[in-house]
Design a protein around this motif. Structure first.
Motif, PDB file in Angstrom:
ATOM      1  N   PRO A  50      -5.685  -4.733 -13.705  1.00  0.00           N
ATOM      2  CA  PRO A  50      -5.367  -3.863 -14.765  1.00  0.00           C
ATOM      3  C   PRO A  50      -5.199  -2.335 -14.263  1.00  0.00           C
ATOM      4  O   PRO A  50      -3.897  -1.891 -14.635  1.00  0.00           O
ATOM      5  CB  PRO A  50      -6.415  -3.931 -15.752  1.00  0.00           C
ATOM      6  CG  PRO A  50      -7.091  -4.851 -15.420  1.00  0.00           C
ATOM      7  CD  PRO A  50      -7.025  -5.194 -14.137  1.00  0.00           C
ATOM      8  N   ASP A  51      -5.995  -2.084 -13.377  1.00  0.00           N
ATOM      9  CA  ASP A  51      -5.964  -0.506 -12.939  1.00  0.00           C
ATOM     10  C   ASP A  51      -4.684  -0.399 -12.093  1.00  0.00           C
ATOM     11  O   ASP A  51      -3.777   0.529 -12.276  1.00  0.00           O
ATOM     12  CB  ASP A  51      -7.255  -0.506 -12.000  1.00  0.00           C
ATOM     13  CG  ASP A  51      -8.355  -0.252 -12.708  1.00  0.00           C
ATOM     14  OD1 ASP A  51      -8.203  -0.187 -13.953  1.00  0.00           O
ATOM     15  OD2 ASP A  51      -9.204   0.181 -12.139  1.00  0.00           O
TER      16      ASP A  51
ATOM     17  N   TYR B 102       0.785  -1.285   0.018  1.00  0.00           N
ATOM     18  CA  TYR B 102       0.206   0.008  -0.013  1.00  0.00           C
ATOM     19  C   TYR B 102       0.704   1.311   0.012  1.00  0.00           C
ATOM     20  O   TYR B 102       0.602   2.035  -0.742  1.00  0.00           O
ATOM     21  CB  TYR B 102      -0.881   0.087   1.175  1.00  0.00           C
ATOM     22  CG  TYR B 102      -1.252   1.316   1.716  1.00  0.00           C
ATOM     23  CD1 TYR B 102      -2.250   2.251   0.934  1.00  0.00           C
ATOM     24  CD2 TYR B 102      -0.908   1.850   2.739  1.00  0.00           C
ATOM     25  CE1 TYR B 102      -2.374   3.387   1.377  1.00  0.00           C
ATOM     26  CE2 TYR B 102      -0.692   3.125   3.330  1.00  0.00           C
ATOM     27  CZ  TYR B 102      -1.916   3.969   2.829  1.00  0.00           C
ATOM     28  OH  TYR B 102      -1.948   4.944   3.018  1.00  0.00           O
ATOM     29  N   PHE B 103       2.057   1.332   0.848  1.00  0.00           N
ATOM     30  CA  PHE B 103       2.831   2.399   0.904  1.00  0.00           C
ATOM     31  C   PHE B 103       3.402   2.587  -0.293  1.00  0.00           C
ATOM     32  O   PHE B 103       3.748   3.770  -0.819  1.00  0.00           O
ATOM     33  CB  PHE B 103       3.714   2.372   2.064  1.00  0.00           C
ATOM     34  CG  PHE B 103       3.011   2.625   3.401  1.00  0.00           C
ATOM     35  CD1 PHE B 103       2.883   3.991   3.777  1.00  0.00           C
ATOM     36  CD2 PHE B 103       3.065   1.735   4.391  1.00  0.00           C
ATOM     37  CE1 PHE B 103       1.891   4.481   4.921  1.00  0.00           C
ATOM     38  CE2 PHE B 103       2.339   1.878   5.773  1.00  0.00           C
ATOM     39  CZ  PHE B 103       1.809   3.369   5.862  1.00  0.00           C
TER      40      PHE B 103
ATOM     41  N   ARG C 162      -3.046   6.121  -9.007  1.00  0.00           N
ATOM     42  CA  ARG C 162      -2.617   5.323  -8.138  1.00  0.00           C
ATOM     43  C   ARG C 162      -3.487   5.417  -7.035  1.00  0.00           C
ATOM     44  O   ARG C 162      -3.882   4.207  -6.510  1.00  0.00           O
ATOM     45  CB  ARG C 162      -1.432   5.548  -7.539  1.00  0.00           C
ATOM     46  CG  ARG C 162      -1.389   6.896  -6.806  1.00  0.00           C
ATOM     47  CD  ARG C 162       0.113   7.522  -6.567  1.00  0.00           C
ATOM     48  NE  ARG C 162      -0.092   8.802  -6.220  1.00  0.00           N
ATOM     49  CZ  ARG C 162       0.988   9.330  -6.212  1.00  0.00           C
ATOM     50  NH1 ARG C 162       2.218   9.015  -5.892  1.00  0.00           N
ATOM     51  NH2 ARG C 162       0.960  10.670  -5.898  1.00  0.00           N
ATOM     52  N   GLY C 163      -4.378   6.360  -6.848  1.00  0.00           N
ATOM     53  CA  GLY C 163      -5.417   6.466  -5.606  1.00  0.00           C
ATOM     54  C   GLY C 163      -6.361   5.393  -5.820  1.00  0.00           C
ATOM     55  O   GLY C 163      -6.384   4.355  -4.935  1.00  0.00           O
TER      56      GLY C 163
ATOM     57  N   THR D 293      -5.241   1.671  -6.017  1.00  0.00           N
ATOM     58  CA  THR D 293      -4.442   1.057  -4.821  1.00  0.00           C
ATOM     59  C   THR D 293      -6.034   0.731  -3.795  1.00  0.00           C
ATOM     60  O   THR D 293      -6.029  -0.222  -3.301  1.00  0.00           O
ATOM     61  CB  THR D 293      -3.828   2.047  -3.951  1.00  0.00           C
ATOM     62  OG1 THR D 293      -2.984   2.547  -4.856  1.00  0.00           O
ATOM     63  CG2 THR D 293      -3.328   1.416  -2.954  1.00  0.00           C
ATOM     64  N   LEU D 294      -6.722   1.605  -4.029  1.00  0.00           N
ATOM     65  CA  LEU D 294      -8.177   1.704  -3.129  1.00  0.00           C
ATOM     66  C   LEU D 294      -8.931   0.290  -3.584  1.00  0.00           C
ATOM     67  O   LEU D 294      -9.207  -0.541  -2.809  1.00  0.00           O
ATOM     68  CB  LEU D 294      -8.918   2.689  -3.354  1.00  0.00           C
ATOM     69  CG  LEU D 294      -9.861   3.165  -1.935  1.00  0.00           C
ATOM     70  CD1 LEU D 294      -9.299   3.000  -0.920  1.00  0.00           C
ATOM     71  CD2 LEU D 294     -10.563   4.463  -2.356  1.00  0.00           C
ATOM     72  N   LYS D 295      -9.027   0.060  -4.911  1.00  0.00           N
ATOM     73  CA  LYS D 295      -9.478  -0.878  -5.291  1.00  0.00           C
ATOM     74  C   LYS D 295      -8.953  -2.312  -5.013  1.00  0.00           C
ATOM     75  O   LYS D 295      -9.653  -3.230  -4.663  1.00  0.00           O
ATOM     76  CB  LYS D 295      -9.720  -0.768  -6.823  1.00  0.00           C
ATOM     77  CG  LYS D 295     -10.706  -1.476  -7.503  1.00  0.00           C
ATOM     78  CD  LYS D 295     -10.743  -1.074  -8.753  1.00  0.00           C
ATOM     79  CE  LYS D 295     -11.940  -1.229  -9.979  1.00  0.00           C
ATOM     80  NZ  LYS D 295     -11.641  -1.049 -11.297  1.00  0.00           N
TER      81      LYS D 295
ATOM     82  N   SER E  91       1.134   4.017  -2.961  1.00  0.00           N
ATOM     83  CA  SER E  91       0.736   5.133  -2.752  1.00  0.00           C
ATOM     84  C   SER E  91       1.685   6.189  -3.019  1.00  0.00           C
ATOM     85  O   SER E  91       1.489   7.334  -3.322  1.00  0.00           O
ATOM     86  CB  SER E  91      -0.025   5.322  -1.473  1.00  0.00           C
ATOM     87  OG  SER E  91       0.728   5.132  -0.523  1.00  0.00           O
ATOM     88  N   ASN E  92       2.868   5.892  -2.550  1.00  0.00           N
ATOM     89  CA  ASN E  92       4.036   6.864  -2.857  1.00  0.00           C
ATOM     90  C   ASN E  92       4.550   6.885  -4.054  1.00  0.00           C
ATOM     91  O   ASN E  92       4.858   7.921  -4.581  1.00  0.00           O
ATOM     92  CB  ASN E  92       5.277   6.494  -1.959  1.00  0.00           C
ATOM     93  CG  ASN E  92       4.959   6.720  -0.463  1.00  0.00           C
ATOM     94  OD1 ASN E  92       5.306   8.073  -0.317  1.00  0.00           O
ATOM     95  ND2 ASN E  92       4.344   6.154   0.337  1.00  0.00           N
TER      96      ASN E  92
ATOM     97  N   ILE F 270      -6.713  -3.034  -2.758  1.00  0.00           N
ATOM     98  CA  ILE F 270      -6.784  -3.390  -1.149  1.00  0.00           C
ATOM     99  C   ILE F 270      -8.290  -3.658  -0.732  1.00  0.00           C
ATOM    100  O   ILE F 270      -8.404  -4.699   0.059  1.00  0.00           O
ATOM    101  CB  ILE F 270      -6.426  -2.181  -0.215  1.00  0.00           C
ATOM    102  CG1 ILE F 270      -4.953  -1.590  -0.980  1.00  0.00           C
ATOM    103  CG2 ILE F 270      -6.371  -2.313   0.929  1.00  0.00           C
ATOM    104  CD1 ILE F 270      -3.819  -2.036   0.023  1.00  0.00           C
TER     105      ILE F 270
END
Lengths: 185, 649, 504, 516, 103
Positions: free
Chosen positions: D252-253, D153-154, D164-165, D168-170, D157-158, D172
């Motif tokens: 894919p995202d 995640y880090f 990426r937002g 990443t959310l999807k 997000s970094n 996780i």
């Protein structure tokens, strides 16, 4: 005797309604004084002389004076009619329902099981855990005050001490919140 | 032949071209054209020498010991009862002949390439690919395990792919390459599934063991038929047979030597080899054989018809290739394995010749491929013209040229063998194809070399340089004489080739094809030869002499037929409409609708529902104390009532 | 009339042993008084000293707790059954004291920045903590009521600590009025329970309920009303409505304390009352508690989804976390792991949530709270370590291993499944998945660069104290997530010595 | 000597991550050095362990662990620190070490800002994935399984790309949703096993879950046994991680948003863990449910193959094309597993290794192309071959491997998997064959579209890959070819373990895994 | 002095006062009156405590009630202090006006 009780109770109830429904804040306060006083009378009738005194002195005396004082200080003329919106309906329905429910339950001693008033049974039974239940004589002897006071300073010392802490906190808080200060940020 | 000798030979024959490919790929660009030319051709020559040694070893082996399998290493072993594959190579007359032809013709084409690709900057890449192709092809024919065979099978497809798309700036070349590869993969998948069926029933994929164990399969059963049909699909894809044939004409986008080597002489005939190699299985599956024969002859006919109307010189030859391979497939389909293979060998000689000669023409005309813009080249390119004529005569099956020997030999079997109740029906079609062959072969010759020059380029055309001419002429000579010592279509005459291969095909279940009797064979020979001559003669009348009568005859054909022929029976369009476009449409629908709205939709759907709920839930937070207290009171009463009234009971 | 000289009923005065057992609370209560006096002599610029003193008292109290942990053995009741002296209380006390200490450490910086640095603050924190600790040990309805009032009144004042800010005052009054309202319900419930059992002391109530075969509707009403009163404190749905408003309005350092300590204390007493005093009527209160647990998980998580205020989001998250903890309470009577889970969860929640709030406390700019999501945007570029710590806390709240939050959830879910309440665990899991969304949304925000037209929030520099707290909470979050046995065995021991049942 | 090798594999990266925190931030060379050293050390240890594996005598049934470590962790609830390495996990552990070494090598000192943080996260991810592969205790496994998400995640997000937002959310959210169900299942297993232990081996041998019925209010699930429901919990978690259609949309995202250097190990190992989980836990703990659902699951796998291929066909973003190709390939892995045959499962392991190699290379290549042309739109790039002959060559090898070209490593797995699928039912194999044809189509189109044709405007100033970049790709390309012509080592190492797992799943007598 | 028969009426009165107080919280907008209503609720609790205590012959009810009176006083003090502080900030004394924070 019964009549007296009935009158006292009726007065308490009516003045309570007055507290809620008075358009003027000060009337509410005065109604509350009546309610509180009537309750103190009930205490007396219920053989709780100590509480009778405390109720009169602290409630009808100190607390209500504080109320009246603050009302006078803040909004002597403000009029506050009760908001009779849906919340009032909720309130009224609740009043009716709960009162009836509790009354009927208490009256009929409805229990899920056999027997009636459980508290009494337990109190009467030779229950080893019921250390602090005394006979009616003991509790009611000597005007009851001595018993209460004695217990207050021995068995119930801890709660009693907590109340002192509580009052101290309240006092400090009241002072802090109402203190006018030049010491700005 | 001892195992040591065999494994040494196998290693050498494979390592030479592979090493050549590696050297050319890695060092070629640095070390220059000369280095590339030498390495590229020398490696194949070396391989050819080894192949000759191999052949000699096989010839010298006592009968019954002509087949040997060597294992270089264990490829995969998943435990007993499960997949176990060795890096196996089998040496026998069949693979020896194949290796010989591949390296021999391959060497000549490599030499030719030196000239043809002289001005191309990607010469190192070209020779690397070409060498790699030879390596792959040798791997294919020498493979002793079905998995290894499939690997070789795919590697040649890959080589073909990179060579078709060699001029990668041309979009058409790139597309053609892809088309070829994908078609090949369809065949690969069929073969892989055939391999599964074989493995699950024979519990081995090592070819000698496979043949030993499949002999016990019920003859004509669904299993063996299924395996053979799947193998045949693989063969069809590789050999450009109906319905997997459409890639071959497009493959002419590659440089001409590639067309000569891969799409005429060697790779496309791998299907014939495959069926011949799996003859023990095909012999058990008459239905599959019949299917193969029908498809072969049908493709031959169709390609012949198409070849008549094409205007691209290489495409005409490509369709002719398709047609000739159709005949070979027909031959192996009726069980005439050695006849089919003989035609393969001969065909690789004269078809490589035709392509290279055509390449000379194209080169001379500066990349002109439209035959309508040629004509009258015979005076300017004499050697090429004669060689081309030799090749065309061989192709048309004119006596004493190589094609006559092999084709008539092949057709002879058709008189007695073939699928169904009337085996001779296919033979009749075969004779018809002879006519067609003569027609298109000499139409091409006539239009290109005879008549008047059609453009200024033709006036400026010169004979090709020696390095390009020598292989052509050599093959031209070979087209005439190569068959003489090997095999005659006349009964009881020379049959060296058949005898040499006999041990291979004698193994396993009996071959259905019977030798035609002397009388029948003679009749067939005469009829076939006459048909060929008739075709050539007709072509002469129409295109050389410009006789209007046969032309008028053609005009009287149903309107659609020439159109169908010119448009290659619309197979490309059909596949586009039936397969490619629907797949694309499905894919597009997936991307536009399914993925965002359904696959992602159910997630975001939950998301938006929750979002809506969230706003609803938050609307409770009005900020009004009295609302909060109301909620509190209502639920307090509710909870008490629920507990007291409902739960307690 | 008053002729009799001897008492009518025997009077037994508390012994020194009773007093000694109460040492942690006494130290803290004493500290409260001492701090008020010190406030008079400490100069205005040196008020950070008061924080140091407060910390000392807390540390001393913590030491007393540690001593008490070993001294209490299998637990006994002090003051004639008024308060428990057991490992359970000590466990909760330790959690409360650590929370208080952390809050005290981060406060000076924040208060200075907000212009709120008065001595009363620390005194009230100590008073509130005293109330909570009393609540953790409370064994009598009276003590429960008084302790709740003590902590509530302290918190009312703390919520309104920013005297010149309307939001703070509004929050305080809201809290007070609704809190008083809830106290009414609590009291009425206690009255009914007292009346129906004849006792105010939990041991006796438990015994009375155990021997009785009758269930009176008024008793049940009392039980439910007590639950409602406690649920209000623990901000459980549908008695949660005050939570977001108060959390948002109160000064952030107060919210930090309140969000953790109140919940810890409320659940501590809830376990003692419901699991170990009312198990006889488990069948009756179970349904409501389940309902409330599920509703809390759902409402808390769902409402947090669309928040844009960090404090409100954490408030809703706290509501949801309360729901998870309540699972542990709800299954405790049949499954000891439930109680252990509650304890573990509380410890985990304390470090994590204090950490999360500490970040927005420490990062708050001058004169304004760091509250909107937009204020967190881009934090990672300017304060990478703070952002990383915040991310870790949010992940812990979301229940990712190897952080504390995971094992909190794990134990309560395990308890639920062990006691056959798989559906509760399913609800918990479904809502956990939802919760990840909003935790990570905030976390990811920190890693986005601020939009060009949007000015970055002016974050403060973290002081030594702030950094220490962040480090400690980060470490705590990880330790509770990896070296589980440390706290787990303590929680198990605490559960094993839980009065009133443990004393027999 | 009693060295806790397995623990070292986990501890070395963690220790290095901690060590990095005291290395000054701007000493990038030192930061990179530490990272490389740690990953290399792990690679060496793993290499030795794997090489020695066939020469060790494994522990007894139910699973043969050749290296094993057990310590108490949470004795109160029967969870232990139990690590084990068997033939199944050995290759994957090697792959893990390899891709992380590659990932460490791929980190560019120049272009990665906050390098130290990046390296820390990389090391932590390595520790977590190694933990997943080694854990033989369900709770420990879950700890690593979910804990892996934290550094990831880090990392995302970094260092991720522009989207990426949400991506990443999807990712996780999806993963967590599945994992939480698995957690529920793990607890349920624990509670109902009778053994009150989270230990995999204990759970396998214990009497099995009691036949209590799970009551979900409002939902009527009469057709599933409790064991099947528990299996579904596990299966969902693994299916999401794998991912199988329709749980794939995060991939894919995410790959689109993932930093290219991190994709090497992200695509290289993380997605294999789902498949690993299916074999390690699905086949051992749930033999009956696996058999019950295999038809369905194999169908889903086939769907993934074809769906991924079709999506790859219609996508235009080159990273997404590779991502969908990855989905398609992982469908093969799943198909092999659910064939429940030795060929299929072994093929899956081979395919996992090979896919790890191939996809790492492809993403490196795509990353290079993106970095040089500045676009990921397939249609805007053409004619790279002239500009980048070396990249072209590597890309060609990778393309061929990816489309399952016989002779390349991709073929080995696909062939054996299809064989296994054929044993299950020929229809699956034929449909998978359709996937192979489609793979050929989209991979060639991608490769040709980028490399061939007249050079596009964007390509004019592009330069070929540098030596360092080439050295990243060269070993991968070499492995693709080597494992294509000599895949035996992969098969040999996993074989005894696979025999054991398949025997357990199919109910045949289970023997200890022995290397002969 | 008072017979057991009166007990239900006493408890009824208690309930009545309690709910009237609660209703008052719902319908009154002046925070001072709301405080008074809360006092009513606490008093109602006290009546119940003492009535129960009387008929149980238990002294605990009275002691509890005594504590409650103290608590009520403390709450009132703090509440009124807050009301004063808010009044000083220039706000109307109306709980509906105190809704700056919501949702």
């Amino acid at each position: 005797m019964t009549a007296l009780i009935a009158v006292v109770m009726a007065l308490a109830a009516i003045s309570a309604i007055g507290v809620v429904l008075s358009p003027q804040t000060i009337y509410s306060a005065l109604s509350l004084v009546v309610t509180v006083t009537m309750i103190s009378v009930l205490f007396l009738l219920l053989n709780a002389q100590f509480l009778f005194a405390v109720q009169l002195i602290i409630y009808a005396g100190a607390v209500m004076v504080l109320f009246v004082f603050i009302i006078a200080l803040l909004n002597p003329e403000a009029e506050d009619r009760p908001a009779l919106d849906y919340r009032a309906m909720i309130g009224l329905a609740a009043v009716a329902a709960v009162t009836i429910l509790v009354f009927v339950t208490a009256r009929n001693g409805i229990t899920y099981g056999s027997g009636g008033f459980r508290g009494q049974q337990v109190g009467a039974a030779s229950n080893p855990y019921h250390t602090f239940a005394f006979g009616a004589d003991a509790v009611n002897a000597a005007g009851n005050v001595q018993t209460v006071a004695g217990q207050l300073f021995t068995t119930y010392l801890l709660p009693f001490e907590i109340t002192s802490l509580l009052l101290l906190v309240a006092a400090i808080g009241a002072v802090y919140l109402t203190r006018r200060t030049k010491e700005a940020a | 032949m001892s195992v040591d000798v065999a494994s040494t030979l196998v290693l050498l024959i494979l390592l030479f071209p592979l090493g050549g490919a590696a050297l050319n790929a890695l060092l070629g660009p640095r070390l220059g054209r000369q280095f590339v030319n030498v390495v590229g051709t020398a490696s194949i020559l070396a391989s050819f020498v080894v192949a000759t040694l191999l052949l000699a070893n096989v010839v010298g082996a006592p009968s019954g010991h002509s087949s040997i399998t060597v294992r270089l290493w264990q490829w995969l072993n998943l435990g007993s009862g499960n997949l176990s594959v060795g890096m196996d190579f089998t040496l026998d007359p069949l693979s020896a002949i194949m290796a010989m032809v591949i390296t021999g013709v391959g060497f000549l084409i490599h030499v030719y390439s030196v000239g043809y690709m002289e001005h191309d900057e990607g010469i190192a890449r070209f020779f690397a690919y070409m060498n790699f192709f030879i390596f792959s092809m040798l791997g294919l024919v020498l493979a002793g395990d079905l998995v290894i065979l499939i690997i070789g099978w795919a590697l040649v497809a890959f080589s073909s792919y990179v060579l078709i798309g060699f001029w990668h700036d041309r979009p058409s070349a790139v597309l053609a390459a892809r088309k070829a590869f994908i078609t090949q993969v369809v065949g690969d998948v069929a073969m892989v599934i055939a391999a599964f069926l074989i493995f699950l029933n024979a519990h081995t994929l090592s070819l000698p063991n496979v043949f030993a164990r499949t002999a016990a399969f019920p003859s004509g059963g669904i299993l063996v038929t299924g395996i053979c049909v799947l193998l045949a699909i693989g063969a069809f894809a590789k050999s450009a047979q109906f319905p997997l044939h459409t890639w071959l004409p497009d493959a002419m986008e590659g440089p001409t030597p590639v067309s000569a080597l891969i799409h005429a002489a060697t790779m496309v005939t791998a299907g014939v080899y495959l069926i011949a190699r799996f003859h023990p299985l095909f012999n058990l599956a008459p239905v599959a054989e019949g299917m193969v024969a029908c498809v072969g002859i049908g493709t031959a006919l169709m390609a012949g018809v198409i070849a008549l109307s094409q205007i691209d010189i290489k495409r005409v030859i490509a369709y002719s290739t398709m047609s000739q391979i159709g005949l070979m497939i027909y031959a192996v389909g009726i069980g005439a394995y050695s006849a089919g293979l003989f035609h393969f060998a001969m065909h690789s000689v004269f078809k490589a010749l035709l392509f290279m000669a055509a390449g000379n023409v194209i080169h001379a005309l500066r990349d002109e491929q439209d035959i309508r813009l040629m004509g009258g080249l015979s005076a300017r390119m004499r050697w090429t013209q004669w060689s081309f004529l030799s090749g065309s005569l061989a192709l048309a099956g004119i006596p004493i040229f190589a094609g006559w020997f092999s084709k008539e030999n092949l057709l002879g079997f058709g008189t007695v063998s073939g699928p169904g109740a009337a085996p001779w029906l296919l033979y009749v079609v075969g004779v018809g194809i002879n006519v067609l062959t003569g027609l298109y072969a000499f139409r091409l010759w006539a239009v290109v070399f005879q008549g008047e020059p059609q453009t200024a380029r033709v006036w400026a055309a010169k004979e090709a340089r020696r390095v390009m001419l020598i292989p052509v002429v050599m093959l031209g000579v070979l087209s005439l004489i190569v068959a003489w010592p090997l095999q005659w279509p006349i009964p009881n005459a020379v049959r060296v080739f058949t005898d040499f291969l006999a041990p291979v095909f004698a193994a396993g279940p009996p071959t259905p094809a019977a030798e035609p009797g002397v009388g029948l064979a003679t009749v067939a020979l005469v009829i076939g030869t006459l048909a060929s001559l008739f075709g050539v003669g007709l072509a002469q009348r129409i295109w050389v002499r410009g006789d209007p009568e046969p032309a008028a005859l053609l005009v009287r054909l149903p309107r659609g037929l020439p159109l169908l022929s010119y448009n290659k029976f619309y197979f490309d369009e059909l596949y586009d409409r039936a397969l490619v476009n629907p797949t694309r449409a499905v894919a597009r629908t997936l991307r536009r609708v399914v993925e965002p709205d359904i696959m992602d939709g159910w997630v975001s759907g939950i998301g938006s529902v929750l979002r809506g709920l969230s706003i609803d839930v938050r609307s409770v937070e009005t900020g009004f104390i009295r609302d909060y207290a109301s909620l509190f009171a209502v639920f307090a009463v509710l909870f008490v009532v629920i507990t007291v009234v409902f739960v307690a009971r | 009339m008053l002729a009799q000289a001897v008492p009518i009923v025997p009077l037994v005065t508390p012994s020194a042993k009773d007093l000694l057992g109460l040492l942690p609370e006494l130290i803290l209560g004493g500290g409260f008084v001492v701090l008020m006096l010190l406030d008079l002599v400490v100069p205005a610029r040196r008020r950070a000293w008061l924080a140091a003193f407060a910390f000392l008292f807390i540390a001393a109290s913590f030491g007393a707790c540690m001593w008490g942990w070993f001294d209490s053995g299998s637990g006994r009741a002090l003051y004639f059954g008024s308060i428990a002296y057991d490992k359970y209380a000590m466990f909760i006390n330790a959690v409360l004291l650590i929370s208080a200490a952390l809050v005290v450490i981060i406060s000076p910086q924040y208060l200075n920045r907000r212009g709120l640095h008065y001595g009363e603050y620390y005194a009230l924190i100590l008073a509130a903590t005293t109330g909570m600790m009393l609540l953790a040990g409370a064994m009598s309805l009276m003590v429960i009521f008084l302790a709740i009032e003590l902590l509530s009144v302290s918190l009312y004042i703390l919520s309104g600590f920013s005297r010149h800010e309307e939001r703070s005052q509004e929050a305080a009054l809201k809290y007070l009025l609704l809190g008083g309202f809830a106290s009414g319900f609590l009291l009425f419930g206690m009255a009914l329970v007292y009346g129906e059992t004849g006792h105010t002391q939990l041991q006796q109530i438990e015994a009375a309920l155990r021997v009785s075969t009758n269930v009176d509707p008024l008793l049940l009403a009392g039980v439910i009303l007590i639950f409602i009163g406690l649920a209000f404190k623990a901000s459980l749905v549908p008695f949660h409505t005050w939570t977001p408003d108060v959390y948002q309005g109160a000064p952030t350092s107060v919210t930090t304390f309140m969000s953790v300590a109140t919940k810890v204390a409320a659940f501590a007493v809830m376990v003692r009352v419901f699991t170990y005093t009312f198990p006889a009527v488990y069948a009756h209160w179970q349904a409501i508690v389940f309902l409330v647990a599920i509703a809390s998980m759902l409402v808390g998580n769902i409402a947090a989804l669309t928040q844009t205020s960090v404090k409100r989001m954490l408030a809703y998250s706290g509501i949801a976390q309360a729901g998870y903890i309540l699972i542990g309470v709800a299954v405790s009577p049949s499954e000891p792991l439930g109680t252990i889970g509650v304890l573990y969860y509380l410890a985990a929640y304390a470090v994590t949530n204090i950490g999360a709030f500490a970040v927005i406390t420490v990062m708050a700019g001058r004169g304004e709270d760091l509250d909107s999501y937009a204020g967190l945007r881009g934090l990672a570029y300017r304060r990478p370590y703070v952002a990383a710590a915040m991310g870790l806390f949010l992940l812990s709240l979301g229940g990712f291993p190897p952080t504390a939050g995971f094992f909190g959830k794990f134990f309560v879910f395990a308890a639920a499944i062990k006691s056959g309440q798989t559906s509760l665990a399913l609800w918990g899991i479904a809502t956990s998945a939802v919760s990840v969304f909003y935790y990570l949304r905030v976390a990811l925000l920190m890693y986005q660069r601020p939009a060009a037209d949007q000015p970055e929030y002016q974050w403060s520099r973290s002081t030594f104290g702030g950094s220490a707290v962040l480090l400690a909470t980060t470490a705590g979050t990880l330790v509770l997530g990896i070296l589980v046995t440390l706290v787990y065995s303590a929680a198990a021991a605490a559960q094993g010595a839980l009065l009133p049942v443990a004393a027999g | 000597m009693n060295v806790p090798w397995l623990t070292l594999v986990i501890v070395i990266p963690v220790g290095a991550a901690l060590l990095l925190q005291v290395v000054p931030r701007n000493l990038t060379a030192a930061v990179k050095g530490v990272t490389l050293l740690a990953t290399a050390a792990v690679a060496v240890i793993v290499g030795v362990l794997v090489a020695m594996l066939p020469h060790t005598v494994g522990s007894d049934q139910p699973l043969t662990f050749h290296y094993e470590e057990t310590h108490a962790w949470i004795p109160g609830i029967g969870a232990s620190y139990h690590l084990g390495l068997d033939g199944l996990s050995a290759w994957l552990l090697a792959l893990n070490a390899g891709v992380f070494l590659l990932g460490a090598l791929a980190v560019s000192r120049r272009s990665t800002e906050r390098l130290r943080f990046y390296c820390t996260l990389l090391l932590l991810t390595e520790a977590a994935t190694a933990g997943v592969l080694l854990a033989a205790d369900l709770l420990l496994f879950y700890l690593f399984w979910e804990g892996m998400l934290v550094p990831l995640y880090f990392l995302l997000s970094n260092y991720g790309g522009e989207k990426r937002g949400p991506a990443t959310l999807k990712f996780i959210l999806y993963t967590v949703a599945g994992s939480l169900l698995m957690l529920l299942s793990i607890i349920w297993l624990y509670v109902n096993s009778g053994a009150r232990s989270f230990d995999l081996e204990t759970l396998i041998t214990s009497s099995g879950p009691a036949q209590a019925v799970i009551v979900i209010p409002g939902i009527h699930v009469p057709t599933f046994t409790p064991q099947e429901l528990v299996f579904i919990g596990f299966a969902l978690a693994f299916a999401i991680k794998l991912p199988l259609v329709p749980f794939h949309t995060w991939l894919p995202d995410l790959y689109e948003a993932c930093p290219p250097a991190a994709l090497v190990f992200f695509a290289g190992i993380v997605s294999k863990l789902g498949a690993y989980g299916f074999i390690r836990f699905g086949l051992t703990l749930f033999p009956e449910p696996v058999n019950h659902f295999k038809w369905f699951l194999a169908g889903v796998a086939v769907l993934s193959i074809i769906y991924g291929a079709l999506m790859a066909l219609s996508e235009r973003d080159i990273k997404r094309i590779v991502a969908y190709a990855s989905i398609s390939h992982l469908g093969f892995v799943a198909l092999g597993i659910f064939s429940l045959t030795q060929n299929g499962v072994n093929g899956s392991i081979i395919q996992m290794i090979n896919h790890g190699i191939i996809i790492s290379a492809l993403f490196l290549i795509v990353g290079f192309i993106e970095a040089r042309t500045g676009t990921r739109d397939r249609r805007q790039i053409a004619g790279l071959e002239r500009r980048m002959p070396w990249l072209y060559a590597f890309f060609l090898v990778a393309t061929l491997a990816a489309l399952g070209m016989p002779g390349m490593n991709g073929f080995v797995g696909e062939f054996t998997i299809m064989l296994g699928a054929f044993q299950l039912n020929w229809v699956y194999a034929v449909l998978a064959g359709g996937g192979v044809v489609l793979a050929c189509w989209y991979m060639l189109r991608l490769h040709q579209g980028l490399m061939h044709g007249p050079p596009a405007a964007l390509v004019e100033r592009v330069r070929d890959i540098r030596m360092g970049e080439g050295l990243l790709l060269a070993p991968l390309a070499a492995l693709m070819i080597f494992l294509g012509v000599y895949p035996r080592p992969v098969g040999d190492l996993a074989r005894p373990a696979v025999t054991q797992y398949v025997a357990r799943a199919t109910g045949t007598p289970v023997l200890p895994a022995v290397y002969s | 002095m008072i017979s057991t028969g009166a007990f239900p009426y006493l408890l009824g009165l208690s309930a009545f006062l309690f709910t009237i107080g609660a209703a008052g919280v719902l319908i009154r907008r002046n925070p001072i009156v709301v405080l008074m209503c809360i006092e009513l609720m606490l008093n109602a609790g006290n009546i119940a405590l003492i009535a129960y205590g009387r008929f149980l012959n238990s002294v605990e009810g009275q002691i509890f009630a005594f504590m409650v009176i103290v608590v009520a006083a403390a709450e009132v003090v703090v509440g009124l202090a807050l009301v004063t502080a808010i009044f000083r900030l220039g706000r109307e004394l109306d709980v509906d006006d105190l809704s700056e924070m919501s949702e």
